[in-house]
Scaffold this motif. Sequence first.
Motif, PDB file in Angstrom:
ATOM      1  N   GLY A 111      -5.764  61.373 -16.005  1.00  0.00           N
ATOM      2  CA  GLY A 111      -6.130  60.134 -15.337  1.00  0.00           C
ATOM      3  C   GLY A 111      -5.480  58.892 -15.919  1.00  0.00           C
ATOM      4  N   ASP A 112      -4.859  59.000 -17.098  1.00  0.00           N
ATOM      5  CA  ASP A 112      -4.189  57.840 -17.680  1.00  0.00           C
ATOM      6  C   ASP A 112      -2.946  57.483 -16.877  1.00  0.00           C
ATOM      7  OD1 ASP A 112      -5.972  57.617 -19.767  1.00  0.00           O
ATOM      8  OD2 ASP A 112      -4.586  58.281 -21.331  1.00  0.00           O
ATOM      9  N   VAL A 113      -2.650  56.197 -16.846  1.00  0.00           N
ATOM     10  CA  VAL A 113      -1.410  55.697 -16.257  1.00  0.00           C
ATOM     11  C   VAL A 113      -0.674  54.966 -17.366  1.00  0.00           C
ATOM     12  CG1 VAL A 113      -0.396  54.131 -14.560  1.00  0.00           C
ATOM     13  CG2 VAL A 113      -2.437  55.466 -13.963  1.00  0.00           C
ATOM     14  N   TRP A 114       0.555  55.371 -17.587  1.00  0.00           N
ATOM     15  CA  TRP A 114       1.365  54.777 -18.648  1.00  0.00           C
ATOM     16  C   TRP A 114       2.646  54.211 -18.067  1.00  0.00           C
ATOM     17  CZ3 TRP A 114       0.907  55.460 -24.218  1.00  0.00           C
ATOM     18  CH2 TRP A 114      -0.309  56.024 -24.600  1.00  0.00           C
ATOM     19  N   ALA A 119      -7.927  51.142 -21.431  1.00  0.00           N
ATOM     20  CA  ALA A 119      -8.423  52.407 -21.982  1.00  0.00           C
ATOM     21  C   ALA A 119      -9.773  52.180 -22.645  1.00  0.00           C
ATOM     22  CB  ALA A 119      -7.432  52.950 -22.995  1.00  0.00           C
ATOM     23  N   THR A 120     -10.693  53.117 -22.454  1.00  0.00           N
ATOM     24  CA  THR A 120     -12.024  52.990 -23.058  1.00  0.00           C
ATOM     25  C   THR A 120     -12.141  53.817 -24.327  1.00  0.00           C
ATOM     26  OG1 THR A 120     -12.837  54.799 -21.684  1.00  0.00           O
ATOM     27  CG2 THR A 120     -13.132  52.548 -20.849  1.00  0.00           C
TER      28      THR A 120
END
Length: 156
Positions: free
Chosen positions: A21-24, A64-65
């Motif tokens: 789910g991360d977007v970099w 980011a959490t």
Amino acid sequence: MRTSEEALHSENDTVYHIRRGDVWKIHSTDPHSARSTAQTARLSLCLDFADADEPLAIRNDIPATEPIRVPERPEVSAAELEELIDSGRKFTPETMRADFRRFAAVHFERRAHATAAFDWYLEAARRSGDEDLVAKAQAFRTYCIEKRDDGEGFDW
């Protein structure tokens, strides 16, 4: 879209895990790489914004959490490095492509810049005593980290 803890990415000398789910945003002119040793293949979506003078903003950025996992990597020892480079004595035109995998893996297991693998690989090719293999290793280094044309592939 699908990942595991064994799936790692890198930029320059930093290795990290991209979570599901991360977007970099990765600047493709910086040396970067990816590696996964998991049984299940990593699946990700990469979008290349060619001809963008400035990085494109991603709409509705969500911070980011959780902290990013950056694995600890010990320094590569002189003995490990010597063994790796000396393996070039066994290089052949048929094995060169597969041989590079060992060099690339060091960056993910030991503290080393992403470009170091190419320098070590070139030095190893020199130990083969075959100028054609040295030229191939130099061409591969140029292709991967220095310059390539849009759509260009590397011919092993």
